[in-house]
Design a protein around this motif. Structure first.
Motif, PDB file in Angstrom:
ATOM      1  N   LEU A   1      75.017   4.150  16.391  1.00 50.89           N
ATOM      2  CA  LEU A   1      73.953   3.157  16.219  1.00 50.89           C
ATOM      3  C   LEU A   1      73.753   2.801  14.753  1.00 50.89           C
ATOM      4  CD1 LEU A   1      71.320   4.528  18.787  1.00 50.89           C
ATOM      5  CD2 LEU A   1      72.878   2.591  19.064  1.00 50.89           C
ATOM      6  N   VAL A   2      73.821   3.809  13.872  1.00 51.85           N
ATOM      7  CA  VAL A   2      73.685   3.531  12.435  1.00 51.85           C
ATOM      8  C   VAL A   2      74.866   2.690  11.948  1.00 51.85           C
ATOM      9  CG1 VAL A   2      73.711   4.609  10.149  1.00 51.85           C
ATOM     10  CG2 VAL A   2      72.265   5.542  11.947  1.00 51.85           C
ATOM     11  N   GLY A   3      76.060   2.933  12.489  1.00 48.83           N
ATOM     12  CA  GLY A   3      77.214   2.102  12.139  1.00 48.83           C
ATOM     13  C   GLY A   3      76.993   0.650  12.529  1.00 48.83           C
ATOM     14  N   LEU A   4      76.419   0.429  13.714  1.00 50.63           N
ATOM     15  CA  LEU A   4      76.090  -0.933  14.150  1.00 50.63           C
ATOM     16  C   LEU A   4      75.099  -1.594  13.188  1.00 50.63           C
ATOM     17  CD1 LEU A   4      75.579  -0.451  18.015  1.00 50.63           C
ATOM     18  CD2 LEU A   4      77.604  -1.327  16.864  1.00 50.63           C
ATOM     19  N   ILE A   5      74.058  -0.833  12.828  1.00 53.80           N
ATOM     20  CA  ILE A   5      73.012  -1.380  11.949  1.00 53.80           C
ATOM     21  C   ILE A   5      73.584  -1.744  10.585  1.00 53.80           C
ATOM     22  CG2 ILE A   5      70.872  -0.818  10.735  1.00 53.80           C
ATOM     23  CD1 ILE A   5      70.230   1.031  13.173  1.00 53.80           C
ATOM     24  N   LEU A   6      74.357  -0.815   9.993  1.00 55.62           N
ATOM     25  CA  LEU A   6      74.926  -1.072   8.668  1.00 55.62           C
ATOM     26  C   LEU A   6      75.859  -2.276   8.689  1.00 55.62           C
ATOM     27  CD1 LEU A   6      75.741   2.519   7.324  1.00 55.62           C
ATOM     28  CD2 LEU A   6      73.967   0.960   6.530  1.00 55.62           C
ATOM     29  N   ALA A   7      76.658  -2.398   9.757  1.00 54.45           N
ATOM     30  CA  ALA A   7      77.597  -3.521   9.844  1.00 54.45           C
ATOM     31  C   ALA A   7      76.852  -4.848   9.944  1.00 54.45           C
ATOM     32  CB  ALA A   7      78.512  -3.329  11.052  1.00 54.45           C
ATOM     33  N   MET A   8      75.787  -4.873  10.749  1.00 51.80           N
ATOM     34  CA  MET A   8      75.019  -6.122  10.878  1.00 51.80           C
ATOM     35  C   MET A   8      74.325  -6.483   9.570  1.00 51.80           C
ATOM     36  SD  MET A   8      73.440  -6.119  14.759  1.00 51.80           S
ATOM     37  CE  MET A   8      72.962  -4.399  14.864  1.00 51.80           C
ATOM     38  N   GLN A   9      73.775  -5.481   8.892  1.00 46.63           N
ATOM     39  CA  GLN A   9      73.115  -5.748   7.605  1.00 46.63           C
ATOM     40  C   GLN A   9      74.114  -6.256   6.572  1.00 46.63           C
ATOM     41  OE1 GLN A   9      70.021  -5.726   6.767  1.00 46.63           O
ATOM     42  NE2 GLN A   9      68.868  -4.387   8.123  1.00 46.63           N
ATOM     43  N   ALA A  10      75.282  -5.625   6.510  1.00 44.81           N
ATOM     44  CA  ALA A  10      76.301  -6.037   5.539  1.00 44.81           C
ATOM     45  C   ALA A  10      76.821  -7.435   5.851  1.00 44.81           C
ATOM     46  CB  ALA A  10      77.445  -5.023   5.540  1.00 44.81           C
ATOM     47  N   ALA A  11      77.048  -7.706   7.139  1.00 41.10           N
ATOM     48  CA  ALA A  11      77.566  -9.025   7.531  1.00 41.10           C
ATOM     49  C   ALA A  11      76.580 -10.139   7.181  1.00 41.10           C
ATOM     50  CB  ALA A  11      77.858  -9.032   9.028  1.00 41.10           C
ATOM     51  N   TYR A  12      75.294  -9.847   7.333  1.00 39.08           N
ATOM     52  CA  TYR A  12      74.269 -10.851   7.011  1.00 39.08           C
ATOM     53  C   TYR A  12      74.346 -11.262   5.544  1.00 39.08           C
ATOM     54  CZ  TYR A  12      69.640 -12.970   6.584  1.00 39.08           C
ATOM     55  OH  TYR A  12      68.607 -13.844   6.342  1.00 39.08           O
ATOM     56  N   GLN A  13      74.627 -10.296   4.666  1.00 38.05           N
ATOM     57  CA  GLN A  13      74.692 -10.596   3.238  1.00 38.05           C
ATOM     58  C   GLN A  13      76.038 -11.212   2.832  1.00 38.05           C
ATOM     59  OE1 GLN A  13      72.213 -10.308   1.051  1.00 38.05           O
ATOM     60  NE2 GLN A  13      70.835  -9.590   2.660  1.00 38.05           N
ATOM     61  N   LEU A  14      77.126 -10.817   3.502  1.00 39.10           N
ATOM     62  CA  LEU A  14      78.470 -11.234   3.069  1.00 39.10           C
ATOM     63  C   LEU A  14      78.934 -12.531   3.725  1.00 39.10           C
ATOM     64  CD1 LEU A  14      80.195  -7.718   3.117  1.00 39.10           C
ATOM     65  CD2 LEU A  14      79.555  -9.056   1.101  1.00 39.10           C
TER      66      LEU A  14
END
Length: 260
Positions: free
Chosen positions: A65-78
């Motif tokens: 779940l933390v991997g999902l969260i980090l990926a979504m947060q990173a994708a939003y910025q990149l």
């Protein structure tokens, strides 16, 4: 007012120093027995199953779940820069260096560190620890060493699982939402990681396991006051373990990655 404040600070400092000294002595006695190979393998294996194998499901789910969260947060910025492929780099480095070891340690603290404090505390108030001493059996050798050795093995193994599952969470977001191929994502992950990232995470998790076992054992062995004391020791062991884990993480980060 000033005199009272200074007195309170002084008493708190002396109490903290006393606890630190007693914990250091317990840690020294435990590590000495481990280094001298004075270990009960059957007890250690039993503890390894309880603290390691039984923790795999909760560690895997939480880190995915933390991997999902980090990926979504990173994708939003990149995404505005067309650089979503770097989600793989960010996730791989953050999971192996920090998130994997830290999340695993916190989960194991809540699950196993509190259980150690409660179990040893109950034995203390029911005078089972005193009975062991009366029979000439060393409680540290019988109770503390197996739990410490088991956590020093279990936490690094759980950290490896947490790293892999966290990266898998990022991969699922990359494939389903970012339209990246699995091969592309895994190649970028492999390019981003170096052996130092993995090894530093494992070294930290080894010491996190030592901290969790020693704090839980120390709090359990000094319980007084019946059931209320056991509850207080359990809470204190969780709070103290998390504080010391974060402090140790800061020290290791300064040692391995500081640019000062």
């Amino acid at each position: 007012m000033v005199k009272s404040t200074c007195g309170s600070v002084g008493r708190l400092t002396l109490q903290t120093a006393g606890h630190a000294g007693s914990m250091a002595l317990l840690c020294w006695r435990t590590c000495a027995r481990i280094l001298l190979a004075r270990v009960r393998l059957s007890h250690t294996t039993q503890q390894l199953v309880r603290t390691g194998a039984d923790s795999v499901p909760i560690v895997a789910v939480m880190c995915f779940l933390v991997g999902l969260i980090l990926a979504m947060q990173a994708a939003y910025q990149l995404e505005p820069f067309g650089a979503t492929i770097y989600v793989a780099d960010l996730l791989a480095v953050s999971m192996t260096r920090e998130m994997g070891p830290m999340l695993t340690a916190i989960i194991v603290t809540g699950r196993s560190g509190s259980a150690i404090a409660a179990e040893l505390g109950t034995m203390k108030v029911s005078e089972e620890i005193d009975a062991l001493r009366t029979m000439g059996i060393d409680p540290i050798h019988l109770l503390v060493v197996p739990r410490t050795l088991a956590l020093m093995v279990a936490v690094p193994c759980l950290t490896l699982i947490a790293d892999a599952v966290g990266i898998a969470g990022g991969l699922s977001i990359a494939v389903t939402a970012l339209k990246l191929s699995a091969v592309q994502y895994l190649k970028e992950t492999a390019d981003a990681l170096v052996m130092k990232d993995l090894l530093t995470g494992l070294v930290k998790s080894l010491f996190f396991g030592l901290i969790i076992a020693q704090v839980g054992s120390y709090q359990g062995l000094r319980v007084s006051g019946g059931a209320e004391g056991v509850g207080r020791a359990t809470t204190t062991s969780v709070v103290s373990s998390i504080f010391l884990i974060i402090l140790a993480d800061l020290a290791f980060t300064a040692l391995f990655y500081s640019t000062l």
